[in-house]
Design a protein around this motif. Structure first.
Motif, mmCIF file in Angstrom:
data_model
loop_
_atom_site.group_PDB
_atom_site.id
_atom_site.type_symbol
_atom_site.label_atom_id
_atom_site.label_comp_id
_atom_site.label_asym_id
_atom_site.label_seq_id
_atom_site.Cartn_x
_atom_site.Cartn_y
_atom_site.Cartn_z
ATOM 1 N N ARG A 210 3.240 -36.908 -16.435
ATOM 2 C CA ARG A 210 3.613 -36.597 -15.005
ATOM 3 C C ARG A 210 2.952 -35.253 -14.544
ATOM 4 N NH1 ARG A 210 5.808 -40.601 -16.210
ATOM 5 N NH2 ARG A 210 7.727 -41.425 -15.578
ATOM 6 N N ILE A 211 2.332 -35.085 -13.109
ATOM 7 C CA ILE A 211 1.927 -34.018 -12.466
ATOM 8 C C ILE A 211 2.932 -33.220 -11.711
ATOM 9 C CG2 ILE A 211 0.174 -33.545 -10.921
ATOM 10 C CD1 ILE A 211 -1.709 -35.508 -11.775
ATOM 11 N N VAL A 212 3.076 -31.951 -11.822
ATOM 12 C CA VAL A 212 3.668 -31.271 -11.147
ATOM 13 C C VAL A 212 2.911 -30.240 -10.208
ATOM 14 C CG1 VAL A 212 5.647 -29.411 -11.218
ATOM 15 C CG2 VAL A 212 5.475 -31.361 -12.623
ATOM 16 N N THR A 213 3.415 -30.041 -8.747
ATOM 17 C CA THR A 213 2.692 -29.204 -7.852
ATOM 18 C C THR A 213 3.341 -28.090 -7.504
ATOM 19 O OG1 THR A 213 3.612 -30.233 -6.031
ATOM 20 C CG2 THR A 213 1.676 -31.431 -6.804
ATOM 21 N N PRO A 225 0.983 -40.766 -12.542
ATOM 22 C CA PRO A 225 -0.344 -41.178 -12.240
ATOM 23 C C PRO A 225 -0.281 -42.831 -12.649
ATOM 24 C CG PRO A 225 -0.439 -39.352 -13.579
ATOM 25 C CD PRO A 225 0.931 -39.504 -13.527
ATOM 26 N N LYS A 226 0.484 -43.221 -13.523
ATOM 27 C CA LYS A 226 0.522 -44.534 -13.773
ATOM 28 C C LYS A 226 0.797 -45.532 -12.444
ATOM 29 C CE LYS A 226 1.981 -44.361 -18.604
ATOM 30 N NZ LYS A 226 2.919 -44.782 -19.721
ATOM 31 N N GLN A 227 1.633 -44.839 -11.684
ATOM 32 C CA GLN A 227 1.987 -45.780 -10.514
ATOM 33 C C GLN A 227 1.258 -45.239 -9.069
ATOM 34 O OE1 GLN A 227 6.220 -45.645 -9.974
ATOM 35 N NE2 GLN A 227 6.545 -46.345 -12.058
ATOM 36 N N LYS A 230 2.360 -42.106 -7.275
ATOM 37 C CA LYS A 230 3.546 -41.997 -6.488
ATOM 38 C C LYS A 230 4.446 -40.780 -6.711
ATOM 39 C CE LYS A 230 7.910 -44.788 -5.721
ATOM 40 N NZ LYS A 230 8.235 -45.967 -6.436
ATOM 41 N N ILE A 231 5.091 -40.227 -5.691
ATOM 42 C CA ILE A 231 5.972 -39.275 -5.776
ATOM 43 C C ILE A 231 7.340 -39.708 -6.258
ATOM 44 C CG2 ILE A 231 7.133 -37.219 -4.478
ATOM 45 C CD1 ILE A 231 4.598 -37.332 -2.520
ATOM 46 N N GLU A 232 7.631 -39.234 -7.414
ATOM 47 C CA GLU A 232 9.021 -39.723 -7.977
ATOM 48 C C GLU A 232 10.077 -38.893 -7.276
ATOM 49 O OE1 GLU A 232 7.739 -42.195 -11.910
ATOM 50 O OE2 GLU A 232 8.647 -40.028 -12.334
ATOM 51 N N HIS A 233 9.654 -37.448 -7.427
ATOM 52 C CA HIS A 233 10.769 -36.696 -7.211
ATOM 53 C C HIS A 233 10.475 -35.300 -6.649
ATOM 54 C CE1 HIS A 233 15.318 -35.964 -8.154
ATOM 55 N NE2 HIS A 233 15.211 -34.632 -8.019
ATOM 56 N N VAL A 234 11.458 -34.779 -5.732
ATOM 57 C CA VAL A 234 11.020 -33.296 -4.972
ATOM 58 C C VAL A 234 12.109 -32.509 -5.478
ATOM 59 C CG1 VAL A 234 10.407 -32.295 -2.881
ATOM 60 C CG2 VAL A 234 9.866 -34.641 -3.354
ATOM 61 N N GLY A 271 18.634 -36.464 -13.587
ATOM 62 C CA GLY A 271 17.912 -36.527 -12.063
ATOM 63 C C GLY A 271 17.566 -35.153 -11.719
ATOM 64 N N PHE A 272 16.990 -34.258 -12.674
ATOM 65 C CA PHE A 272 16.538 -32.929 -12.525
ATOM 66 C C PHE A 272 17.393 -32.055 -11.618
ATOM 67 C CE2 PHE A 272 12.750 -35.736 -12.464
ATOM 68 C CZ PHE A 272 11.840 -34.942 -13.492
ATOM 69 N N ASP A 273 18.614 -31.961 -12.534
ATOM 70 C CA ASP A 273 19.763 -31.067 -11.875
ATOM 71 C C ASP A 273 19.450 -29.837 -12.501
ATOM 72 O OD1 ASP A 273 21.005 -33.006 -10.649
ATOM 73 O OD2 ASP A 273 22.578 -33.310 -12.418
#
Length: 996
Positions: A210-213, A225-227, A230-234, A271-273
């Motif tokens: 995964r890539i994190v900005t 990057p595989k999809q 696509k932005i999976e989560h914010v 879910g990134f709590d």
């Protein structure tokens, strides 16, 4: 022999101290090892380790002679070595003398390093406790390999000029070879990632994929990057600018740091709590996050230059560390939990300014830190202390360290290089375990004009990527320190910039995504993706048709040639190690190796014959040929002389190297056969040219193939008119012809006379080991066995048989032939992709064909008398056949160790087969390196040979030292005796006696 007493005694003691180690190594390699895939992988790792040790010795010698790059070519070390070379005969040294000189040089450097260590207070390496120390035998083994590398012409002596050229090529990186890189091209801009505020940093985590900005938007976006990114989560808004991020796979935690002095832990499984928040009031904002799986520790670097170490412990929520921040603010909930904690009071102050990057060296306990104070420091994680510091530049030392702050660090595992980038426009390359001046990644044609933002080393590759803040990205070859490609982001991307945006454009960060994507992702106001050019045929060895392929048993490598390039493949791992591109101006048509596998020769469509070094692809020499228009032949003496400069422009159809004679047989179109000399290391000499002229007739049509018999010192060439000529390679003369008889001489009672004749062109020819015979194949699909001297009936055809294919019901043309002398099997490959095995043992018995015997074992038995043998067409038995390729086979080679068959087709498919026709493995451009390569080499035998060579060198050095000690003792005794004799013969006065 002019060595000091101290050095001779020291070397002798060192050699004696390694006797026990040698016995242990020999006992280790006497154990039987299975040929499983696991053992093959272990052998490959052992071979890599030996190669790394040899490279380490080469770098040590290079550093002893690095002064020419700093002092306009004047080097005291090289001057001293030149004087030592001049003391030997012809100013050349043999292997033992070379090892002796280099050992002395390395010991002198070791003394200097010890003195510098005592004076500076720093050890000679990053961490001397964990650095691999080479034994004396390993050093001598590396020096022997270096001597063989320099002596590529196998002259068994090395002049000083060749040694200096080797040092210069090593300094320039040519020693590691020219590699081939495909280009990176723009693919896309990530949709949805564009924002008003530019992304200050992006982080990629390979195990999470995964890539994190990170940036001023106070929101973390997680991209897949595989999809297609696509932005999976914010993540929810942070209270300050997001500075950095790290992922901990053992606990499924995403860690972020922000300018609000807080470090946040996010649980991916929920879910990134938000699992916890830690406020770092004492050390300040954490600018760098790095997790070590080996030590299970999270390292963070702050703005104040302090290093915090976080451990996974059991905690209770309180006012400083909160597992549930909202509940804690409302009164606090006391419950047990596990989380990363740190004690800020025990934070290490390692820098005076902001820590910009942290790097954990693989398979080691060392941590490297970089800061804006221009220092790069190496720390021992276990002992929590700094063991080395790279100082910044001073006014007098303008070639050491960084002048300004350092932003990024990278580690190249293949070369053990540390690369750093910062405010300067050039990245620095530091050699591991050696304290020396760093090299600079500098592109003279198009250099970086602005400060660098980061540096990345591509895993399992010599590629290194740098980028500056104005969007210029460069891809480097770390072995040659050369720039392979330059990408300008504003020109490559499809985004249109306004004039204001163009001047304010800034590239803030970039990451590299490894296989299978192979992408460079850059961040600024947009996130752009650049993808590595993919191969058209990933499961094949090349995208172009393969012209020739062979196995080099000396270098444990495979060679494939296509178009104008040559590729080298590691026989232990099956991976590509070198690619030599654009070696010629026209297409390659033929390839061969020399006797020791140090050089390869290339013939081209335009008639060029060029020699290159196998290890690095350096040019060695070029051969000049002559056509019929350049020759005059005397009709009485039949001698040919060149009257014009050679201007050969006809295709070279075959090349054959004559072992021991150091000559080369080259055949071309326009009826040419040329004998070339390989004895001169730098100049290709034409010894003899056999071309059909008005006075002399050799071949009447294009010559297609050739071969050489080392046992009988004869050669053979075949043309398009079914004619084979036998040549005496010692006297460079014609011995005879093997061709169809005239029509009037054909016996009327011979059966199947049509099948006995050779029809069409001779496609290939091969001598049968030490037997006085050869087999040739014609274009009609027939094989013919002929005899040569010293057989009783030379130039006589014994048998002909068809290469009939039972599966296809046709007779395909044979394209390649090879012979296995251990089993007396003949292997043939045809244009339909089939490999056939023929048993020649019954034929040898029926025709009294015997291999050439050793002179020591020769008996005085009388030759048997028999008539000329002529066997029927079905006499030779086909043992087996199989479909090896779907296209025409261009190369076939029988390999003895391991017992296998190596084939290559025109469609660029390269396979390795067992003796019974089962596929062992194949060579492909995109090979899965996690799977071991199934080519079970006997590496133990090779190691034993190296050990015997090293033992011979050591014994030779010991004998020299024994002679030295005896000579010195005798010289002292003679000096004392002469002095006593003179004193007795000349009576002296009391004053003179006192003086004496």
């Amino acid at each position: 022999l002019n060595l000091s007493n101290h050095f001779s005694n020291r070397v002798k003691d060192d050699l004696d101290s390694d006797d026990e180690e040698e016995e242990i190594v020999q006992e280790t390699y006497t154990k039987d090892d299975t040929t499983t895939k696991t053992s093959n992988l272990r052998k490959a790792e052992d071979q890599k380790e030996r190669s790394r040790k040899q490279r380490q010795v080469s770098v040590q010698i290079l550093l002893c002679c690095e002064d020419p790059m700093l002092h306009n070519g004047v080097c005291p070390t090289l001057i001293g070595l030149n004087k030592k070379w001049d003391t030997y005969e012809e100013s050349c040294v043999n292997r033992d003398q070379f090892v002796n000189i280099m050992t002395s040089l390395l010991q002198q450097k070791k003394k200097k390093d010890e003195v510098s260590t005592e004076s500076t207070g720093y050890p000679s390496g990053y961490g001397s406790e964990n650095d691999p120390k080479l034994t004396k035998k390993e050093i001598i083994s590396a020096l022997v390999e270096m001597f063989d590398e320099i002596d590529f012409n196998n002259d068994r002596k090395v002049p000083f000029k060749d040694f200096v050229n080797y040092i210069i090529n090593t300094a320039r990186g040519k020693h590691f070879g020219n590699n081939w890189f495909k280009k990176y091209s723009f693919k896309q801009n990530v949709k949805g990632a564009t924002s008003e505020e530019s992304v200050k940093k992006i982080c990629y985590f390979p195990k999470w994929e995964r890539i994190v900005t990170c940036g001023r938007t106070k929101k973390c976006k997680i991209l897949n990057p595989k999809q297609n990114f696509k932005i999976e989560h914010v993540l929810p808004d942070h209270e300050g600018t997001i500075l950095n991020a790290e992922y901990i796979p053992q606990h499924n935690l995403l860690v972020t740091s922000a300018a609000d002095l807080c470090v946040r832990f996010w649980d991916e499984t929920k879910g990134f709590d938000l699992k916890g928040v830690k406020n770092c009031n004492q050390t300040g904002s954490q600018t760098v996050l790095k997790y070590s799986e080996e030590f299970q520790t999270l390292f963070t670097g702050s703005r104040t230059g302090k290093l915090n170490m976080w451990k996974w412990t059991e905690i209770k929520s309180n006012d400083t560390y909160e597992t549930d921040p909202e509940a804690a603010l409302n009164g606090g909930i006391q419950r047990k939990n596990e989380m990363f904690t740190t004690n800020e009071e025990k934070a290490l102050s390692i820098h005076d300014d902001v820590i910009t990057d942290l790097l954990i060296l693989p398979h080691d306990n060392r941590l490297v830190s970089a800061s804006q104070d221009s220092y790069i420091k190496v720390h021992d994680i276990e002992k929590s202390r700094t063991i080395r510091s790279f100082p910044r530049l001073s006014g007098t030392k303008s070639l050491q360290g960084h002048k300004e702050g350092v932003f990024g660090l990278a580690w190249n595992e293949q070369m053990h290089f540390l690369i750093s980038a910062g405010f300067e426009h050039e990245a620095l390359v530091w050699i591991s375990n050696i304290r020396t001046t760093p090299f600079r990644l500098r592109d003279q044609r198009r250099p970086h004009q602005h400060s660098l933002v980061d540096v990345v080393s591509v895993p399992n590759s010599p590629q290194v990527i740098t980028a500056d803040n104005r969007g210029m990205v460069k891809i480097w070859d770390i072995r040659t320190l050369k720039c392979m490609q330059t990408i300008q982001i504003d020109n490559s991307s499809s985004v249109s910039f306004s004039k204001h945006e163009y001047h304010n454009f800034s590239l803030n960060s970039f990451v590299y995504i490894d296989q299978p994507h192979r992408q460079i992702v850059t961040s600024g106001r947009n996130i752009s993706v650049f993808e590595y050019e993919r191969t058209i045929q990933p499961s094949y060895a090349d995208d172009n048709p393969i012209i020739f392929a062979l196995y080099n048993r000396h270098a444990l490598s495979f060679l494939t040639a296509s178009d104008k390039s040559v590729k080298i493949w590691d026989a232990l791992t099956g991976t590509m190690t070198h690619v030599y591109e654009n070696l010629t101006t026209s297409e390659i048509t033929s390839v061969c190796l020399d006797s020791n596998g140090r050089k390869f020769f290339i013939g081209t469509h335009d008639g060029e014959i060029i020699a290159f070094r196998f290890s690095n692809g350096d040019f060695v020499k070029k051969f000049k040929l002559a056509g019929p228009e350049n020759l005059i032949t005397d009709k009485y003496s039949k001698t040919t002389t060149i009257v014009k400069p050679p201007t050969q422009s006809r295709e070279v159809t075959s090349l054959t190297y004559c072992t021991k004679l150091k000559t080369l047989i080259a055949t071309t179109w326009e009826k040419g056969v040329y004998i070339l000399s390989d004895r001169d290391p730098t100049d290709g000499i034409l010894l003899k040219a056999f071309c059909t002229t008005d006075n002399v007739i050799y071949h009447r049509s294009d010559v297609k193939c050739s071969d050489f018999s080392m046992a009988h010192q004869i050669g053979a060439t075949g043309d398009e008119t079914s004619k084979v000529i036998i040549w005496d390679m010692q006297n460079f003369s014609k011995l005879g012809e093997c061709t169809n008889p005239a029509r009037g001489r054909i016996a009327p009672n011979r059966e199947n006379i049509k099948e006995q004749l050779m029809r069409g062109s001779i496609s290939c020819i091969r001598f049968l080991g030490t037997y006085p015979a050869f087999v040739c194949a014609d274009s009609s699909g027939f094989l013919h066995l002929w005899t040569v001297k010293p057989y009783v009936y030379p130039n006589h055809k014994i048998c002909s048989w068809r290469n009939y294919n039972d599966a296809l019901k046709v007779t395909p043309q044979v394209t390649c032939i090879d012979f296995n002398p251990e089993t007396n099997y003949l292997y043939t490959a045809d244009d339909k992709g089939y490999v056939c095995v023929w048993d020649l043992e019954p034929l040898f018995e029926a025709t009294y064909l015997r291999p050439k015997r050793n002179k020591k074992l020769r008996t005085n038995r009388k030759a048997q008398r028999f008539n000329k043998p002529t066997l029927r067409n079905d006499f030779v038995e086909k043992k087996m056949y199989w479909r090896a390729h779907q296209d025409s086979i261009k190369s076939l080679q029988v390999i003895s160790d391991p017992a296998s068959i190596f084939t290559a087709s025109y469609s660029a498919e390269v396979n390795i087969w067992s003796s019974n026709g089962k596929k062992m493995d194949s060579i492909s451009q995109e090979r899965d390196e996690s799977k071991p390569f199934n080519f079970p080499l006997d590496v133990q035998h090779r190691v034993k040979q190296e050990q015997s060579v090293v033992a011979g060198v050591i014994n030779e050095i010991r004998e020299k030292y024994k002679f030295l000690s005896k000579w010195r003792n005798n010289a002292r005794k003679e000096h004392v005796d002469d002095k006593a004799f003179i004193t007795q013969q000349q009576p002296a006065s009391p004053k003179q006696t006192t003086v004496n």
